[in-house]
Design a protein around this motif. Structure first.
Motif, mmCIF file in Angstrom:
data_model
loop_
_atom_site.group_PDB
_atom_site.id
_atom_site.type_symbol
_atom_site.label_atom_id
_atom_site.label_comp_id
_atom_site.label_asym_id
_atom_site.label_seq_id
_atom_site.Cartn_x
_atom_site.Cartn_y
_atom_site.Cartn_z
ATOM 1 N N LEU A 144 36.094 27.869 37.254
ATOM 2 C CA LEU A 144 36.158 27.682 35.797
ATOM 3 C C LEU A 144 35.339 26.472 35.367
ATOM 4 O O LEU A 144 34.610 26.530 34.376
ATOM 5 N N THR A 162 45.029 27.028 33.928
ATOM 6 C CA THR A 162 44.565 26.067 34.941
ATOM 7 C C THR A 162 45.158 24.683 34.690
ATOM 8 O O THR A 162 45.594 24.008 35.624
ATOM 9 N N THR A 165 39.883 28.732 41.858
ATOM 10 C CA THR A 165 39.804 29.187 40.465
ATOM 11 C C THR A 165 39.400 28.036 39.552
ATOM 12 O O THR A 165 38.551 28.202 38.673
ATOM 13 N N GLY A 166 40.012 26.859 39.778
ATOM 14 C CA GLY A 166 39.687 25.690 38.964
ATOM 15 C C GLY A 166 38.228 25.324 39.084
ATOM 16 O O GLY A 166 37.560 25.042 38.085
ATOM 17 N N PRO A 177 54.749 25.818 45.178
ATOM 18 C CA PRO A 177 53.549 26.631 45.412
ATOM 19 C C PRO A 177 53.206 26.709 46.908
ATOM 20 O O PRO A 177 53.359 25.731 47.636
ATOM 21 N N ALA A 193 52.366 29.780 38.577
ATOM 22 C CA ALA A 193 51.744 28.965 39.630
ATOM 23 C C ALA A 193 50.976 29.828 40.625
ATOM 24 O O ALA A 193 49.950 29.419 41.159
ATOM 25 N N SER A 194 51.467 31.045 40.858
ATOM 26 C CA SER A 194 50.789 31.904 41.843
ATOM 27 C C SER A 194 50.023 33.049 41.175
ATOM 28 O O SER A 194 49.517 33.940 41.851
ATOM 29 N N ARG A 249 31.795 27.332 35.481
ATOM 30 C CA ARG A 249 31.437 28.216 34.378
ATOM 31 C C ARG A 249 31.242 27.408 33.091
ATOM 32 O O ARG A 249 30.415 27.734 32.260
ATOM 33 N N GLU A 250 32.045 26.362 32.963
ATOM 34 C CA GLU A 250 31.947 25.516 31.762
ATOM 35 C C GLU A 250 30.702 24.624 31.853
ATOM 36 O O GLU A 250 29.948 24.504 30.912
ATOM 37 N N MET A 302 41.889 28.560 30.764
ATOM 38 C CA MET A 302 41.829 27.100 30.899
ATOM 39 C C MET A 302 43.225 26.498 30.776
ATOM 40 O O MET A 302 43.585 25.579 31.510
ATOM 41 N N LYS A 328 48.683 24.661 35.732
ATOM 42 C CA LYS A 328 48.799 24.597 37.197
ATOM 43 C C LYS A 328 48.558 23.181 37.713
ATOM 44 O O LYS A 328 49.069 22.809 38.758
ATOM 45 N N SER A 344 48.446 29.845 47.474
ATOM 46 C CA SER A 344 48.298 29.741 46.020
ATOM 47 C C SER A 344 47.583 28.440 45.640
ATOM 48 O O SER A 344 46.805 28.407 44.697
ATOM 49 N N GLN A 356 47.081 35.094 39.533
ATOM 50 C CA GLN A 356 45.614 35.103 39.609
ATOM 51 C C GLN A 356 45.062 35.861 38.407
ATOM 52 O O GLN A 356 45.507 36.973 38.143
ATOM 53 N N PRO A 357 44.105 35.282 37.695
ATOM 54 C CA PRO A 357 43.632 35.940 36.468
ATOM 55 C C PRO A 357 42.756 37.166 36.723
ATOM 56 O O PRO A 357 41.559 37.130 36.538
ATOM 57 N N SER A 401 43.873 29.019 46.316
ATOM 58 C CA SER A 401 43.254 29.905 45.327
ATOM 59 C C SER A 401 43.188 29.222 43.964
ATOM 60 O O SER A 401 42.253 29.447 43.206
ATOM 61 N N ASP A 402 44.176 28.369 43.659
ATOM 62 C CA ASP A 402 44.131 27.612 42.405
ATOM 63 C C ASP A 402 42.933 26.675 42.389
ATOM 64 O O ASP A 402 42.241 26.542 41.382
#
Lengths: 193, 205
Positions: free
Chosen positions: B99, A12, B95-96, B84, A63-64, B102-103, A9, A15, B88, A66-67, B91-92
């Protein structure tokens, strides 16, 4: 909420522009990373410099990022690579915290005034010999040994950190242990340590 | 003394706690009968104990480096920021979103239900198996269409001939009707029949 999600989190949030999120991540891991690097390079100033480098690289690459693995694993990966590069580039024996030698001595005396100074010096010498034996390990063996033994990482996490198969990590750990035994056995058999 | 069948690797795994519960029981049972393995295990334990003691001397010195935050931001200020890439950023965003979903479990569940209903409404029931197509039925349908077409042509031809012979229709009308039938019957034998009749009508004219 577990810590993994917390870190994710924060990443994120970073970012999306939150500087505080990175500060929090740094606060969480600066001591751990510094400890790992100090054990690895045995030099206070260099360890500090490398810790800064780890967070500098992490900040620039986050920034780039990935988890795919844990954030901490990623930081240890950067730190391990830097430590390996450090040993390669320096190609020298580690300097045993020479700049802090006085500080250590003062601390030893201050923490236990009642103990015998001669014994303290003996113990200090013994510690130095053992750490020298650890530094005889190859950079990969040492990284595996340190991450497993002192950073509390599982074999799987060490494998992710160093980009190796789990079997390879085990082989390095076995070789490191056997090498330490070979190096230290004569000393304890002669009652030197 | 029985021959030792355990490897040194197993002894090291035992010392590091890398064996599973059943292997530990088995190995400890083995240790009670094998002097060699017991000696190895004790040696490894002793080595690790010595190294732990030596490394523990460093622990008091492991403190967070001073002014790391300030040093980092000073260093970052010296270099241009990383821009960026589109990939990226995308994908951010994904991902956001992941997440957040998921929350927010309730919101995720509602979105899932909404998606299922939408698909069912616009596309069809997604859980119903796709209908199987019987190829033999398709073949027979094509054949039937062709059959109806032949019947239509035949009917048209009969109409033309009936008009010509029974109703004494005009020769040019017959020609135009036969031409229509000929066009309709393209690719069949009826086209040839229509041509033959046309020839006859032309000769009569």
């Amino acid at each position: 909420m577990d810590k993994l999600i917390d870190d994710e989190m924060l990443v994120t949030q970073f970012k999306s522009g939150s500087q505080k999120a990175f500060d929090e991540l740094m606060k969480r891991y600066e001591r751990k990373i510094f400890g790992y690097l100090l054990r690895s390079v045995r030099n206070y100033e260099d360890a500090e410099e490398l810790t800064l480098e780890v967070f500098f690289k992490a900040y620039r690459a986050l920034a780039s990022w990935q988890p795919k693995a844990k954030f901490s694993t990623w930081l240890y990966t950067i730190a391990s690579n830097l430590a390996i590069d450090y040993h390669r580039s320096k190609a020298r024996k580690p300097v045993y915290m020479l700049e802090d030698e006085d500080v250590i001595e003062a601390r030893v005396v201050a923490t236990d005034i009642s103990s015998n100074p001669e014994k303290q010096l003996e113990e200090k010498e013994r510690g130095r010999i053992i750490r020298e034996a650890v530094d005889e390990l190859s950079s990969k063996q040492k990284a595996v040994f340190m991450l497993t033994r002192y950073e509390g990482l599982q074999i799987k996490e060490v494998a992710e950190t160093l980009g190796m198969a789990e079997g390879t990590v085990k082989i390095h750990l076995h070789r490191a242990t056997k090498k330490l035994q070979t190096l230290l056995r004569p000393l304890w058999e002669n009652n030197e340590i | 003394m029985p021959k030792c069948n355990k490897s040194e690797a197993q002894a090291i795994d035992y010392v590091y706690g890398e064996l599973d519960a059943s292997q530990v029981v088995d190995f400890e049972h083995h240790l009670s009968t094998c002097d060699n393995c017991t000696r190895n295990v004790n040696a490894y334990k002793h080595v690790l104990h010595l190294v732990d003691e030596a490394e523990a001397e460093l622990t008091p010195h492991i403190i967070a480096p001073r002014n790391l935050e300030a040093k980092l931001y000073r260093r970052l200020a010296e270099v241009p920021p990383v821009k960026p890439t589109l990939h990226s950023r995308l994908s951010d965003f994904a991902t956001g979103l992941l997440l957040t979903l998921r929350e927010q479990k309730v919101v995720s569940f509602c979105l899932f239900i909404f998606a299922v209903i939408s698909i069912a409404f616009f596309v069809g029931n997604p859980f119903r198996p796709a209908p199987t197509i019987d190829m033999s039925q398709i073949d027979s349908a094509d054949a039937r269409i062709e059959q109806y077409r032949h019947q239509d042509i035949q009917r048209s031809m009969e109409d033309v001939l009936r008009n010509k012979h029974l109703r004494n229709s005009d020769g040019w009308d017959t020609v135009s009707q036969l031409n229509r039938v000929k066009d309709q019957a393209q690719g069949t034998n009826w086209a040839n029949i229509a041509k033959k009749h046309l020839k006859n009508v032309h000769s009569e004219l």
